[in-house]
Design a protein around this motif. Sequence first.
Motif, PDB file in Angstrom:
ATOM      1  N   GLU A 304      91.028  52.938  96.568  1.00  0.00           N
ATOM      2  CA  GLU A 304      90.190  51.816  96.879  1.00  0.00           C
ATOM      3  C   GLU A 304      89.730  51.654  98.452  1.00  0.00           C
ATOM      4  O   GLU A 304      88.768  51.463  98.846  1.00  0.00           O
ATOM      5  CB  GLU A 304      91.180  50.538  97.021  1.00  0.00           C
ATOM      6  N   MET A 305      90.572  52.444  99.219  1.00  0.00           N
ATOM      7  CA  MET A 305      90.192  52.694 100.736  1.00  0.00           C
ATOM      8  C   MET A 305      89.140  53.526 101.005  1.00  0.00           C
ATOM      9  O   MET A 305      88.427  53.373 101.718  1.00  0.00           O
ATOM     10  CB  MET A 305      91.435  53.013 101.522  1.00  0.00           C
ATOM     11  N   ALA A 306      89.071  54.477  99.876  1.00  0.00           N
ATOM     12  CA  ALA A 306      87.929  55.432 100.089  1.00  0.00           C
ATOM     13  C   ALA A 306      86.572  54.872  99.412  1.00  0.00           C
ATOM     14  O   ALA A 306      85.700  55.648  99.357  1.00  0.00           O
ATOM     15  CB  ALA A 306      88.308  56.684  99.631  1.00  0.00           C
ATOM     16  N   GLY A 307      86.733  53.731  98.999  1.00  0.00           N
ATOM     17  CA  GLY A 307      85.553  53.087  98.467  1.00  0.00           C
ATOM     18  C   GLY A 307      85.170  53.212  97.180  1.00  0.00           C
ATOM     19  O   GLY A 307      84.115  52.900  96.618  1.00  0.00           O
ATOM     20  N   LEU A 308      86.212  53.402  96.132  1.00  0.00           N
ATOM     21  CA  LEU A 308      85.966  53.663  94.852  1.00  0.00           C
ATOM     22  C   LEU A 308      86.703  52.694  94.203  1.00  0.00           C
ATOM     23  O   LEU A 308      87.696  52.041  94.617  1.00  0.00           O
ATOM     24  CB  LEU A 308      86.521  55.013  94.252  1.00  0.00           C
ATOM     25  N   ASP A 309      86.273  52.383  92.798  1.00  0.00           N
ATOM     26  CA  ASP A 309      87.055  51.408  92.053  1.00  0.00           C
ATOM     27  C   ASP A 309      88.051  52.073  91.231  1.00  0.00           C
ATOM     28  O   ASP A 309      88.007  53.017  90.493  1.00  0.00           O
ATOM     29  CB  ASP A 309      86.087  50.928  91.009  1.00  0.00           C
ATOM     30  N   PRO A 310      89.562  51.665  91.705  1.00  0.00           N
ATOM     31  CA  PRO A 310      90.340  52.440  90.975  1.00  0.00           C
ATOM     32  C   PRO A 310      90.718  52.148  89.455  1.00  0.00           C
ATOM     33  O   PRO A 310      91.496  52.704  88.734  1.00  0.00           O
ATOM     34  CB  PRO A 310      91.793  52.033  91.757  1.00  0.00           C
ATOM     35  N   ASP A 311      89.926  50.912  88.800  1.00  0.00           N
ATOM     36  CA  ASP A 311      90.074  50.632  87.498  1.00  0.00           C
ATOM     37  C   ASP A 311      89.215  51.631  86.882  1.00  0.00           C
ATOM     38  O   ASP A 311      89.378  51.854  85.696  1.00  0.00           O
ATOM     39  CB  ASP A 311      89.583  49.162  87.328  1.00  0.00           C
ATOM     40  N   GLN A 312      88.439  52.114  87.667  1.00  0.00           N
ATOM     41  CA  GLN A 312      87.283  53.146  86.767  1.00  0.00           C
ATOM     42  C   GLN A 312      87.831  54.737  87.111  1.00  0.00           C
ATOM     43  O   GLN A 312      87.544  55.604  86.153  1.00  0.00           O
ATOM     44  CB  GLN A 312      85.935  53.183  87.270  1.00  0.00           C
ATOM     45  N   TRP A 313      88.336  54.821  88.346  1.00  0.00           N
ATOM     46  CA  TRP A 313      88.646  56.054  88.859  1.00  0.00           C
ATOM     47  C   TRP A 313      90.218  56.594  88.964  1.00  0.00           C
ATOM     48  O   TRP A 313      90.527  55.784  89.734  1.00  0.00           O
ATOM     49  CB  TRP A 313      87.777  56.688  89.931  1.00  0.00           C
ATOM     50  N   GLN A 314      90.583  57.530  88.475  1.00  0.00           N
ATOM     51  CA  GLN A 314      91.745  57.913  88.880  1.00  0.00           C
ATOM     52  C   GLN A 314      91.902  59.629  89.274  1.00  0.00           C
ATOM     53  O   GLN A 314      90.757  60.005  89.134  1.00  0.00           O
ATOM     54  CB  GLN A 314      92.938  57.829  87.629  1.00  0.00           C
ATOM     55  N   GLY A 315      93.035  59.843  89.775  1.00  0.00           N
ATOM     56  CA  GLY A 315      92.954  61.323  90.158  1.00  0.00           C
ATOM     57  C   GLY A 315      94.374  61.830  90.599  1.00  0.00           C
ATOM     58  O   GLY A 315      95.479  61.045  90.468  1.00  0.00           O
ATOM     59  N   PHE A 316      94.366  63.177  90.780  1.00  0.00           N
ATOM     60  CA  PHE A 316      95.442  63.769  91.243  1.00  0.00           C
ATOM     61  C   PHE A 316      95.329  64.370  92.439  1.00  0.00           C
ATOM     62  O   PHE A 316      94.055  64.917  92.792  1.00  0.00           O
ATOM     63  CB  PHE A 316      96.089  64.514  90.029  1.00  0.00           C
ATOM     64  N   ALA A 317      96.273  64.694  93.329  1.00  0.00           N
ATOM     65  CA  ALA A 317      96.139  65.492  94.395  1.00  0.00           C
ATOM     66  C   ALA A 317      97.371  66.632  94.542  1.00  0.00           C
ATOM     67  O   ALA A 317      98.478  66.174  93.929  1.00  0.00           O
ATOM     68  CB  ALA A 317      96.010  64.463  95.746  1.00  0.00           C
ATOM     69  N   PHE A 318      97.188  67.382  95.545  1.00  0.00           N
ATOM     70  CA  PHE A 318      98.547  68.254  95.918  1.00  0.00           C
ATOM     71  C   PHE A 318      98.287  68.965  97.271  1.00  0.00           C
ATOM     72  O   PHE A 318      97.140  68.837  97.692  1.00  0.00           O
ATOM     73  CB  PHE A 318      98.733  69.169  94.875  1.00  0.00           C
ATOM     74  N   GLY A 319      99.219  69.116  97.839  1.00  0.00           N
ATOM     75  CA  GLY A 319      99.268  69.681  99.204  1.00  0.00           C
ATOM     76  C   GLY A 319     100.237  70.974  99.379  1.00  0.00           C
ATOM     77  O   GLY A 319     101.172  70.748  98.788  1.00  0.00           O
ATOM     78  N   VAL A 320      99.914  72.208  99.689  1.00  0.00           N
ATOM     79  CA  VAL A 320     100.635  73.223  99.829  1.00  0.00           C
ATOM     80  C   VAL A 320     100.276  73.903 101.111  1.00  0.00           C
ATOM     81  O   VAL A 320      99.353  74.075 101.589  1.00  0.00           O
ATOM     82  CB  VAL A 320     100.520  73.963  98.716  1.00  0.00           C
ATOM     83  N   GLY A 321     101.371  74.560 101.423  1.00  0.00           N
ATOM     84  CA  GLY A 321     101.337  75.563 102.845  1.00  0.00           C
ATOM     85  C   GLY A 321     100.760  76.785 102.522  1.00  0.00           C
ATOM     86  O   GLY A 321     101.340  77.729 101.611  1.00  0.00           O
ATOM     87  N   VAL A 322      99.743  76.921 103.162  1.00  0.00           N
ATOM     88  CA  VAL A 322      99.206  78.383 102.738  1.00  0.00           C
ATOM     89  C   VAL A 322      99.962  79.572 103.511  1.00  0.00           C
ATOM     90  O   VAL A 322     100.123  80.618 102.852  1.00  0.00           O
ATOM     91  CB  VAL A 322      97.668  78.456 103.613  1.00  0.00           C
ATOM     92  N   ASP A 323     100.441  79.347 104.569  1.00  0.00           N
ATOM     93  CA  ASP A 323     101.203  80.361 105.195  1.00  0.00           C
ATOM     94  C   ASP A 323     102.249  80.885 104.301  1.00  0.00           C
ATOM     95  O   ASP A 323     102.812  81.882 104.124  1.00  0.00           O
ATOM     96  CB  ASP A 323     101.926  79.889 106.658  1.00  0.00           C
ATOM     97  N   ARG A 324     102.927  79.632 103.726  1.00  0.00           N
ATOM     98  CA  ARG A 324     104.168  79.786 102.854  1.00  0.00           C
ATOM     99  C   ARG A 324     103.816  80.699 101.602  1.00  0.00           C
ATOM    100  O   ARG A 324     104.720  81.330 101.149  1.00  0.00           O
ATOM    101  CB  ARG A 324     104.829  78.416 102.391  1.00  0.00           C
ATOM    102  N   LEU A 325     102.548  80.074 101.111  1.00  0.00           N
ATOM    103  CA  LEU A 325     102.126  80.925  99.950  1.00  0.00           C
ATOM    104  C   LEU A 325     102.039  82.486 100.399  1.00  0.00           C
ATOM    105  O   LEU A 325     102.344  83.245  99.402  1.00  0.00           O
ATOM    106  CB  LEU A 325     100.875  80.524  99.379  1.00  0.00           C
TER     107      LEU A 325
END
Length: 367
Positions: A304-325
């Motif tokens: 919502e804060m990024a300007g999209l309608d959360p009833d229409q759009w969903q998503g997944f996210a992830f974050g990982v350390g590149v150095d650790r990889l």
Amino acid sequence: MTEYGDLEKQARERISAAVDLPALEALRVEYLGKQGSVSGLLKSLGTMSPDERQAKAPAIQALRDAVSGALAERKEAMEASVLEGRPATETLDLTLPAPETPRGTVHPVSQVMDELAEIFADLGFSVATGPEIEDEWHNFSALNMPESHPARAMHDTFYFPDQMAVGGRKMLLRTHTSPVQIRSMMAHGAPLRIIAPGRVYRSDSDATHTPMFHQVEGLVIDRDIHLGHLKWTLETFLRAFFEKDDLVLRLRPSYFPFTEPSVEADVGFALVDGKRVLGGSGDAPGHGWMELLGSGLVNRRVIEMAGLDPDQWQGFAFGVGVDRLAMLKYGMDDLRAFFDGDVRWLRHYGFSFLDQPTLSAGVGARA
Ligand code: DAH
């Protein structure tokens, strides 16, 4: 033969006997220089009576032309023989080793980022970037991190002085790559599939923490996205990255303000001679689980804060350390060495620039 015939003959002989360019130049000066003998004869024309001058001028001018012609000819011949002479006198031993030229290596962090881009490009993701000098709205507020969140504290985050605030927003060195989620959604809308590799900064320093390190963020926004998409994507990515088909992923409930539900992803490893070797279930005897990354379904407040309608759009996210990889894949054990700039370390762990990661050749081509 004119009356200057002897002089001309002598000049020609000396010119053809000259051994090198300096000797030839000395002769030029001797005959045609300001004080030269031929120049002297030319000058003497000025003192003669018109009749005498008319009589002598042609011979003197012919002498000058003859000498300067002989000089030019000899010079050309010498220059030509210098070029021709070299191959005749010099030898080139093609069996000798080539002289060594200093060659740099690709830093493991850059290599791993290239590998990640390659893997995710294959899954339809593009690479997004965002500023390292970020504002607190993109870094925290838009990611649903309240004022009271500990990461916002001065002792964890590098803030710029208050006077440098832009539009009432305090500026800081981004503490994670997650603000690129916000910037990408705002710039491109939905659907969206991006990874965002880059530098991040935290006020932290010991053997496993450096004030600057690297993360890669992943974000998918589409319709009807669920945890199954997340798990398949992470598993596919990690199997390709570590080149292990038997890699097992375990999702464990966790908490991040910007995801709901949030999970942490662990990978199973086996202890072989005291070393952790990725692969297999961590529940098997002699095995264990290693925490690898944070992820979840994007919190609807963030969408919502990024300007999209959360009833229409969903998503997944992830974050990982590149150095650790990089450490896990290529076996370094001290994170600080990544940023010391020690050439010996770089030579040992660096990659050839020709070692382009490709999916077909295996993304860790050197192995
Ligand atoms: N931004 C988090 C950090 O720096 C990592 C993270 C966790 C990113 C979960 C995500 C996520 O996108 O869904 O620790």
